[in-house]
Design a protein around this motif. Structure first.
Motif, PDB file in Angstrom:
ATOM      1  N   PRO A   1      35.808  33.988  41.681  1.00 44.22           N
ATOM      2  CA  PRO A   1      37.065  34.305  40.880  1.00 44.22           C
ATOM      3  C   PRO A   1      38.139  35.086  41.959  1.00 44.22           C
ATOM      4  O   PRO A   1      37.762  35.689  42.906  1.00 44.22           O
ATOM      5  CB  PRO A   1      36.536  35.258  39.837  1.00 44.22           C
ATOM      6  CG  PRO A   1      35.210  35.796  40.724  1.00 44.22           C
ATOM      7  CD  PRO A   1      34.692  34.806  41.598  1.00 44.22           C
ATOM      8  N   ALA A   2      39.373  35.017  41.377  1.00 41.81           N
ATOM      9  CA  ALA A   2      40.366  35.945  42.057  1.00 41.81           C
ATOM     10  C   ALA A   2      39.821  37.293  42.177  1.00 41.81           C
ATOM     11  O   ALA A   2      39.299  37.868  41.375  1.00 41.81           O
ATOM     12  CB  ALA A   2      41.512  35.869  41.069  1.00 41.81           C
ATOM     13  N   GLY A   3      40.219  37.843  43.144  1.00 42.18           N
ATOM     14  CA  GLY A   3      40.030  39.092  43.705  1.00 42.18           C
ATOM     15  C   GLY A   3      38.503  39.275  44.252  1.00 42.18           C
ATOM     16  O   GLY A   3      38.278  40.510  44.847  1.00 42.18           O
ATOM     17  N   ARG A   4      37.616  38.213  44.205  1.00 40.14           N
ATOM     18  CA  ARG A   4      36.096  38.520  44.953  1.00 40.14           C
ATOM     19  C   ARG A   4      36.218  38.422  46.079  1.00 40.14           C
ATOM     20  O   ARG A   4      36.897  37.453  46.788  1.00 40.14           O
ATOM     21  CB  ARG A   4      35.359  37.527  44.196  1.00 40.14           C
ATOM     22  CG  ARG A   4      33.752  37.585  44.786  1.00 40.14           C
ATOM     23  CD  ARG A   4      33.171  38.723  44.189  1.00 40.14           C
ATOM     24  NE  ARG A   4      31.884  38.682  44.560  1.00 40.14           N
ATOM     25  CZ  ARG A   4      30.956  39.671  44.454  1.00 40.14           C
ATOM     26  NH1 ARG A   4      31.422  40.513  43.666  1.00 40.14           N
ATOM     27  NH2 ARG A   4      29.739  39.581  44.845  1.00 40.14           N
TER      28      ARG A   4
ATOM     29  N   HIS B   1      45.287  41.144  33.935  1.00 40.38           N
ATOM     30  CA  HIS B   1      43.652  40.641  33.918  1.00 40.38           C
ATOM     31  C   HIS B   1      42.824  40.949  32.814  1.00 40.38           C
ATOM     32  O   HIS B   1      41.950  40.007  32.703  1.00 40.38           O
ATOM     33  CB  HIS B   1      43.237  40.937  35.298  1.00 40.38           C
ATOM     34  CG  HIS B   1      43.887  40.677  36.592  1.00 40.38           C
ATOM     35  ND1 HIS B   1      44.049  39.228  36.692  1.00 40.38           N
ATOM     36  CD2 HIS B   1      44.667  41.299  37.411  1.00 40.38           C
ATOM     37  CE1 HIS B   1      44.771  39.164  37.939  1.00 40.38           C
ATOM     38  NE2 HIS B   1      45.180  40.412  38.226  1.00 40.38           N
TER      39      HIS B   1
ATOM     40  N   ASN C   1      29.665  38.328  39.293  1.00 41.37           N
ATOM     41  CA  ASN C   1      31.186  38.852  39.409  1.00 41.37           C
ATOM     42  C   ASN C   1      31.927  39.588  38.413  1.00 41.37           C
ATOM     43  O   ASN C   1      32.939  39.595  38.211  1.00 41.37           O
ATOM     44  CB  ASN C   1      32.038  37.204  39.448  1.00 41.37           C
ATOM     45  CG  ASN C   1      31.403  36.267  40.603  1.00 41.37           C
ATOM     46  OD1 ASN C   1      31.355  36.920  41.895  1.00 41.37           O
ATOM     47  ND2 ASN C   1      31.425  35.006  40.319  1.00 41.37           N
TER      48      ASN C   1
ATOM     49  N   THR D   1      34.441  38.144  35.503  1.00 37.44           N
ATOM     50  CA  THR D   1      35.573  37.822  36.101  1.00 37.44           C
ATOM     51  C   THR D   1      36.697  39.071  36.208  1.00 37.44           C
ATOM     52  O   THR D   1      37.837  38.840  36.195  1.00 37.44           O
ATOM     53  CB  THR D   1      36.433  36.529  35.275  1.00 37.44           C
ATOM     54  OG1 THR D   1      36.621  37.074  33.889  1.00 37.44           O
ATOM     55  CG2 THR D   1      35.448  35.379  35.280  1.00 37.44           C
TER      56      THR D   1
ATOM     57  N   SER E   1      36.327  40.920  38.388  1.00 34.82           N
ATOM     58  CA  SER E   1      36.610  41.332  39.838  1.00 34.82           C
ATOM     59  C   SER E   1      37.989  41.174  40.212  1.00 34.82           C
ATOM     60  O   SER E   1      38.507  41.749  41.356  1.00 34.82           O
ATOM     61  CB  SER E   1      35.861  40.286  40.822  1.00 34.82           C
ATOM     62  OG  SER E   1      35.976  38.969  40.517  1.00 34.82           O
ATOM     63  N   ALA E   2      39.086  40.327  39.558  1.00 36.51           N
ATOM     64  CA  ALA E   2      40.348  40.511  39.768  1.00 36.51           C
ATOM     65  C   ALA E   2      40.845  41.918  39.593  1.00 36.51           C
ATOM     66  O   ALA E   2      41.871  41.948  40.092  1.00 36.51           O
ATOM     67  CB  ALA E   2      40.967  39.558  38.928  1.00 36.51           C
TER      68      ALA E   2
ATOM     69  N   HIS F   1      39.499  44.733  40.667  1.00 37.75           N
ATOM     70  CA  HIS F   1      39.350  45.534  41.599  1.00 37.75           C
ATOM     71  C   HIS F   1      38.175  44.952  42.524  1.00 37.75           C
ATOM     72  O   HIS F   1      37.205  44.576  41.980  1.00 37.75           O
ATOM     73  CB  HIS F   1      38.987  46.922  41.332  1.00 37.75           C
ATOM     74  CG  HIS F   1      39.004  47.966  42.318  1.00 37.75           C
ATOM     75  ND1 HIS F   1      38.084  48.241  43.397  1.00 37.75           N
ATOM     76  CD2 HIS F   1      40.120  48.956  42.503  1.00 37.75           C
ATOM     77  CE1 HIS F   1      38.660  49.293  44.203  1.00 37.75           C
ATOM     78  NE2 HIS F   1      39.659  49.591  43.879  1.00 37.75           N
TER      79      HIS F   1
END
Length: 259
Positions: free
Chosen positions: A36-39, A114, A186, A189, A191-192, A194
């Protein structure tokens, strides 16, 4: 092709099961992607984590082979399998709240965008867990009602409602199987919000697991020091790896706690 002439019903079941599993996997991967985004993925950390997992599995198997207690271990495994998503979800939400509280004002405005997207995914995941027992009870009730007809209903008409009820049940089960791994790994989701959120959520979840297992299942059937290591060795090693991963995130990937 060989099964079609002699066992057509088995062929239909296998093809339908494959299509149901494929559809559920596609939706699960879209809702909870593997990256996912930010991972931030550190291949060195991932390699060490895999080695740690295999070593822990080998040590657990060796202790069970020497001292016994396989039935208790199986009960604890089933208990953790059921509690894992809920504890991981609670840990992810708690870690997200802490990181949001310590973030700067500008960062908070970005994090809010997010929260809504992740919240909708989390609600869908919880709804899937709620649907599984409801669909199972509905399918079992339909089977019981059709069995009381004593052959008065055509066999094809009998299987149509069962197919209509069992198909969404197995679709939901497949969805949970494919979605739980990426979701737990994750931080659902989140994780976006931080880069450190999945690490902190995992660390909190394993310690909660340890205390829940200790409170509900009692100590493992090992000698004193080995029992303590079996209960707290796993969370301690995960914590050490989490600290090392956060250290690498800060010094190699430029992560800031508040930025």
């Amino acid at each position: 092709m060989l099964l079609v002439p002699c066992m057509w019903w088995l062929t239909i079941v296998l093809v339908l099961s494959y299509e149901v599993a494929r559809s559920a996997r596609r939706v699960a991967r879209r809702a909870f992607p593997g990256r996912p985004a930010g991972r931030v993925e550190d291949h060195t950390v991932l390699t060490v984590q895999r080695i740690r997992a295999w070593v822990a599995l080998a040590m657990s198997g060796g202790l069970l082979a020497v001292y016994g207690g396989a039935s208790d271990a199986w009960d604890q495994f089933l208990q953790r399998l059921y509690l894992a998503p809920w504890l991981a979800l609670a840990s992810a939400v708690l870690a997200a709240a802490v990181l949001y509280w310590v973030a700067r004002r500008r960062r908070r405005l970005l994090m809010r965008a997010h929260f809504r997207d992740a919240g909708l995914r989390i609600l869908g995941y919880i709804g899937a867990w709620v649907l599984v027992p409801l669909l199972c009870l509905a399918a079992l009730g339909a089977m019981r009602a059709l069995s009381d007809t004593n052959g008065e209903v055509n066999i094809f008409l009998m299987y149509l409602p069962l197919l209509a009820l069992w198909t969404p049940f197995w679709w939901t089960v497949y969805f949970l199987c494919f979605a739980s791994g990426p979701a737990v790994r994750n931080g659902f989701t989140l994780s976006a919000l931080h880069p450190a959120l999945p690490v902190l959520a995992t660390c909190a979840a394993v310690w909660v697991f340890a205390f829940v297992s200790r409170a509900t299942g009692g100590p493992p059937p090992f000698p004193g020091p080995l029992a303590v290591c079996a209960v707290f060795g796993g969370p301690a090693s995960v914590t050490v790896l989490a600290w090392w991963e956060i250290h690498r995130l800060r010094h190699r990937h430029g992560m800031c706690w508040r930025g």
